[in-house]
Design a protein around this motif. Structure first.
Motif, PDB file in Angstrom:
ATOM      1  N   UNK A 160       0.817  -1.220   0.000  1.00 31.99           N
ATOM      2  CA  UNK A 160       0.000   0.000   0.000  1.00 31.99           C
ATOM      3  C   UNK A 160       0.846   1.262   0.000  1.00 31.99           C
ATOM      4  N   UNK A 165       1.789   1.001  10.270  1.00 30.24           N
ATOM      5  CA  UNK A 165       0.666   1.650  10.976  1.00 30.24           C
ATOM      6  C   UNK A 165       0.519   1.067  12.380  1.00 30.24           C
TER       7      UNK A 165
ATOM      8  N   UNK B 258      -1.464  -4.070   9.055  1.00 29.66           N
ATOM      9  CA  UNK B 258      -1.133  -2.674   9.367  1.00 29.66           C
ATOM     10  C   UNK B 258       0.371  -2.442   9.425  1.00 29.66           C
ATOM     11  N   UNK B 261       1.836  -4.513   5.506  1.00 31.60           N
ATOM     12  CA  UNK B 261       1.177  -4.142   4.248  1.00 31.60           C
ATOM     13  C   UNK B 261       1.480  -5.123   3.115  1.00 31.60           C
ATOM     14  N   UNK B 292      -6.414  -1.044   8.759  1.00 31.63           N
ATOM     15  CA  UNK B 292      -6.848   0.267   8.271  1.00 31.63           C
ATOM     16  C   UNK B 292      -7.314   0.139   6.814  1.00 31.63           C
ATOM     17  N   UNK B 294      -6.960   1.847   4.130  1.00 27.65           N
ATOM     18  CA  UNK B 294      -5.967   2.061   3.082  1.00 27.65           C
ATOM     19  C   UNK B 294      -5.001   0.876   2.975  1.00 27.65           C
ATOM     20  N   UNK B 295      -4.766   0.188   4.087  1.00 32.47           N
ATOM     21  CA  UNK B 295      -3.813  -0.926   4.082  1.00 32.47           C
ATOM     22  C   UNK B 295      -4.443  -2.245   3.671  1.00 32.47           C
ATOM     23  N   UNK B 297      -7.028  -2.376   1.517  1.00 35.18           N
ATOM     24  CA  UNK B 297      -7.602  -2.166   0.170  1.00 35.18           C
ATOM     25  C   UNK B 297      -6.866  -3.023  -0.862  1.00 35.18           C
TER      26      UNK B 297
END
Lengths: 327, 327
Positions: A160, A165, B258, B261, B292, B294-295, B297
């Motif tokens: 990503x 994170x 997270x 990724x 998350x 975005x991660x 997706x």
């Protein structure tokens, strides 16, 4: 830490923060030649990108440098490090703003833009005390809690582009709400905001008179420095809240060690800087109790050394090392 | 999936399990030419390494192959993949046993030895449905819960050599005890043993009559197949226990997403194989609620496809690809 630039060549490192913008001009040995900073937000409505241009230009003027090889930027995310587009930065009113392209057009040089945590980790890695390691996990607890990952001496992005994170690692499935909407995230348990909320409650019920006198019960006033002062003043419950939060950071770091198996961990950010010993002690305890012995063995756990300069130095180093990609 | 071996060349893949040893001879296109297996433990006290030699030799005899290019081995850990030394495998009575060296001396060919989870992940990666991905996280829930990590198309080891210890990720700081001595580890919450303990309690108090009739209340009898049968027989509380455990695997996988990724997640092992739909549904829910947006997706989440052959195929592929290192 040289060899990327020739004598007489310069690069600029830029730190875009929620409160301040900073630009530093470095020579080929990463010696500071000029520095400029200003508040991120203009009282007169000046767009952030124009304030940024002025900040860089004034740093160049101070350095008496008129040609540079490139600009490296650390910015709050989310952003796309591959394109240099800032996806969304509420504090700065940028939305899908092509920052790398904007600066490239303005200064006519190569530009790299990356997440401030990645850049800060890279700065601490290159110029701090673990530069001999191959892999490093940087953890920066503050208003949010971010992590940067170095693998094989390079920043690791993942599929990503946003690996690391750690702030939204779930540590208590039914824990307190986090700003992301989930429950029990590290940030919900241990960020400065989470600490401030707990400490404000202590103050409100009369259990933290020093905090009450110096900050009141408004979370935004309960900053890292005030928390450190309260600990020094002997507020034991405040200290307990901070220790518990730091321990959670240790638990999450221990979990990340179990997955990533880094050679070193660097802890930075405002909370760590204002209470390095107390903070490190609790993080080490969390790691010891939650990382597997074989995975934490010989892992160096250190505090950041560069303070406010981690991002500008990391960003300057990143662009210097990557100039070849733009030729 | 060829090009590493020339026509007429062969390699052997070996799977050392707590209950069985298996060796498979592959040709240059990774087609099975011979296969042999036996129980890991001898009733007559024959040392495991001698049983292993016999297993490999009989697979070669079946294949009518007398020269091979190399042997790849997947074994339970802890072990050192760099030296091929098995550090400690209580089930097999090996302690600091130089397995790679032993097999190299016996068969006079290059040998690689790696953790069974790494090797199984690699097999699923190379021969399963996500072989076009650059990075993959393999998660194998069973008696223990292990993970293998592929980054840049290679197994990722980390500083310790043991990256991917997802089973001891802490998910509940004050949670149930785990076999490692910690509390609230994923394994303590979601391994087959943890599930069996909860299900045995249901059976003991009369809430799982199918389990009580088929397995009794001995944890070692409550295996994945029996659990799947109980779900099919309509034991809702048993299903609830399994769903909760699978959800925890999803939470831990979400946390790992997270941090790392990855581009894809592969779920394997006995529990997943016996209840793939139910298991995948809960893991996906855990990932959706804890990684998350975005991660997670575009991250592909799939079940393993090779079953019992993941380790032998992964091991064979590993040695074939790494033959150059031994020249």
């Amino acid at each position: 830490m040289d060899g990327f630039l020739s004598q007489g060549e310069h690069v600029v490192g830029v730190d875009i923060g929620g409160t301040k913008l900073m630009a530093v001009v470095y020579d080929h040995k990463f010696k500071v030649k000029g520095r400029n900073k200003r508040k991120s937000k203009s009282s007169k409505g000046e767009p952030t990108e124009e304030r940024l241009t002025r900040t860089i230009q004034e740093a160049l003027d101070e350095a008496h440098v008129d040609t540079i090889r490139g600009i490296g930027v650390g910015s709050p995310g989310p952003l796309d490090p591959r394109t240099g587009v800032i996806i969304d930065t509420p504090n700065l009113a940028w939305k899908n703003f092509p920052l790398a392209q904007y600066l490239k057009k303005t200064f006519k040089v190569p530009v790299v833009v990356d997440n401030d945590v990645n850049v800060g980790t890279y700065g601490e890695y290159r110029f701090g005390e673990v530069s001999d390691c191959e892999s490093v996990l940087g953890v920066f607890p503050g208003t949010g809690i971010g992590a940067g990952i170095i693998i094989d001496r390079k920043v690791f992005y993942g599929f990503s582009g946003a690996a690391g994170e750690i702030g939204h690692m779930t540590l208590e499935v039914d824990g307190p709400y986090c700003g992301c909407g989930k429950r029990g995230c590290l940030e919900g348990l241990a960020s400065r905001v989470a600490i401030a909320a707990n400490v404000a409650a202590l103050a409100a019920r009369g259990d933290a008179p020093f905090i009450l006198a110096t900050c009141g019960t408004d979370l935004s006033a309960i900053r890292s420095g005030a928390l450190a002062d309260a600990v020094k003043a002997g507020e034991k419950m405040v200290e307990g809240v901070i220790r518990k939060a730091a321990y959670y950071v240790g638990v999450a770091t221990g979990n990340a060690i179990n997955i990533l198996s880094p050679e070193a961990v660097v802890l930075g950010g405002g909370l760590v800087e204002s209470m390095p010993e107390l903070y490190l002690e609790e993080v080490k305890r969390g790691i010891k109790e939650h990382a597997m012995p074989f995975l934490r063995k010989n892992v160096r756990i250190v505090t950041a050394k560069l303070g406010d300069d981690a991002v500008v130095l990391g960003a300057a180093c990143m662009i210097a090392e990557r100039l070849g990609e733009f030729e």
